[in-house]
Scaffold this active site. Sequence first.
Site, mmCIF file in Angstrom:
data_model
loop_
_atom_site.group_PDB
_atom_site.id
_atom_site.type_symbol
_atom_site.label_atom_id
_atom_site.label_comp_id
_atom_site.label_asym_id
_atom_site.label_seq_id
_atom_site.Cartn_x
_atom_site.Cartn_y
_atom_site.Cartn_z
ATOM 1 N N GLU A 190 -26.312 -3.843 -92.028
ATOM 2 C CA GLU A 190 -25.408 -4.995 -92.119
ATOM 3 C C GLU A 190 -23.973 -4.591 -91.844
ATOM 4 O O GLU A 190 -23.246 -5.290 -91.123
ATOM 5 C CB GLU A 190 -25.524 -5.636 -93.508
ATOM 6 C CG GLU A 190 -24.849 -7.005 -93.626
ATOM 7 C CD GLU A 190 -23.377 -6.934 -94.022
ATOM 8 O OE1 GLU A 190 -22.698 -7.972 -93.945
ATOM 9 O OE2 GLU A 190 -22.904 -5.829 -94.396
ATOM 10 N N HIS B 242 -14.516 -2.916 -99.716
ATOM 11 C CA HIS B 242 -14.637 -1.830 -98.729
ATOM 12 C C HIS B 242 -13.671 -0.681 -99.000
ATOM 13 O O HIS B 242 -13.198 -0.023 -98.069
ATOM 14 C CB HIS B 242 -14.452 -2.363 -97.309
ATOM 15 C CG HIS B 242 -15.662 -3.050 -96.764
ATOM 16 N ND1 HIS B 242 -15.740 -3.526 -95.475
ATOM 17 C CD2 HIS B 242 -16.860 -3.346 -97.337
ATOM 18 C CE1 HIS B 242 -16.931 -4.091 -95.265
ATOM 19 N NE2 HIS B 242 -17.621 -3.998 -96.383
ATOM 20 N N ASP C 196 -20.466 -4.447 -103.178
ATOM 21 C CA ASP C 196 -20.977 -4.682 -101.829
ATOM 22 C C ASP C 196 -21.873 -3.529 -101.391
ATOM 23 O O ASP C 196 -21.400 -2.549 -100.841
ATOM 24 C CB ASP C 196 -19.788 -4.831 -100.871
ATOM 25 C CG ASP C 196 -20.197 -5.197 -99.466
ATOM 26 O OD1 ASP C 196 -21.293 -5.734 -99.294
ATOM 27 O OD2 ASP C 196 -19.409 -4.932 -98.543
#
Length: 393
Positions: free
Chosen positions: A233, A335, A199
Amino acid sequence: MRKRSGSSSATSRPPAGQERGEASSNVESTNQSYAPRLVTAKRSGSAWLLFFGLMMYSSWAVYQYQFQKLPAPLTAEQAGKRGFSEVEAMKHVKALTELGPHPVGSDALDLALQYVLAAAEKIKKMAHWEVDVQLDFFHAKSGANRLVSDLFMGKTLVYSDLNHIILRILPKYASEAEENAILISSHIDTVFSTEGAGDCSSCVAVMLELARGISQWAHGFKNAIIFLFNTGEEEGLNGAHSFITQHPWRTTICMAIDLEAMGIGGKSGIFQAGPHPWAIESFASAAKYPSGLIISQDLFSSGLIKSSTDFKVYKEVAGLSGLDFAYVDNTAIYHTKNDKLELLKSGSLQHLGENLLAFLLQIAPSSRLSETKEMGAEETKGHETAVFFDILV
């Protein structure tokens, strides 16, 4: 002449009643021999063990085929100038992850932007001579992002000083192609705790390699393709919002394709689509390894998944239809500091890259793209929601 004795030649007969009794007894014994018998079959423990073993193996085989089967990575030589090479894309992932975490406002993000800009300039330099590659380093002004549903419902997010890199690829001698464009979008920034291999460096890498291949095809297109490498984002979808509300190319966009990661690697499948069904229908017919389940879209719509993507901005703010892709393997590391390059499964980028290349090669030369823009949001609502799945496809 001798006379035979009557006693020696005569046969003794039982009384009539006794004879009938014996005959009846014989019939009854015969009927009993043909009477049906109920036999209970007992399965042995080994039979049950074999049955459960077959069930477990079948489930494992389906899982492997459905989720773990990935294409072999291609080198630049194998893919050719017009193909997609995971080996080349992985070089971009490696370069970006070596910068460490690069959230908004960090020096590492500035370095990541410079890397993507240099790669985009190389694509522009090496493009087909009949293809126009336009490059813009866009600095977004201040803005406010207010969404009406899901994770950010009722919240107003204020942003400023966001930088994006934007590539527009279109045929050089077809000026009308500027009027209609397909947007391919992902984000460069990461959260503060991770280098972001999944990510979303993997998505950025796919876009760069995809843009390189498209730059060799676009001379036959009727529509432009815009690649947006945004920042902001992770701060609340601010990068997508600043682009779709401020950049001059925004008015030409007819369809939005967003690339995301909620894990690292594996198959990148569609988990949101629509509202116009043409995008998902085209992808289903063109993709080499189609992947997607509508149940993911239902979960997002219900609010059970407390997350959101740039696709929400394109859909809610700009009224666009399109597709939202995501990597979902190893979601536990999403994350976290463990979102690292070594966990990115081989074949993951090849899977997404080949699917998108085939999809774009089908819709970019089509005159139908403008229909999704001309219909408007109200008419689009009249379309039935497309149901999509990929079970054993």
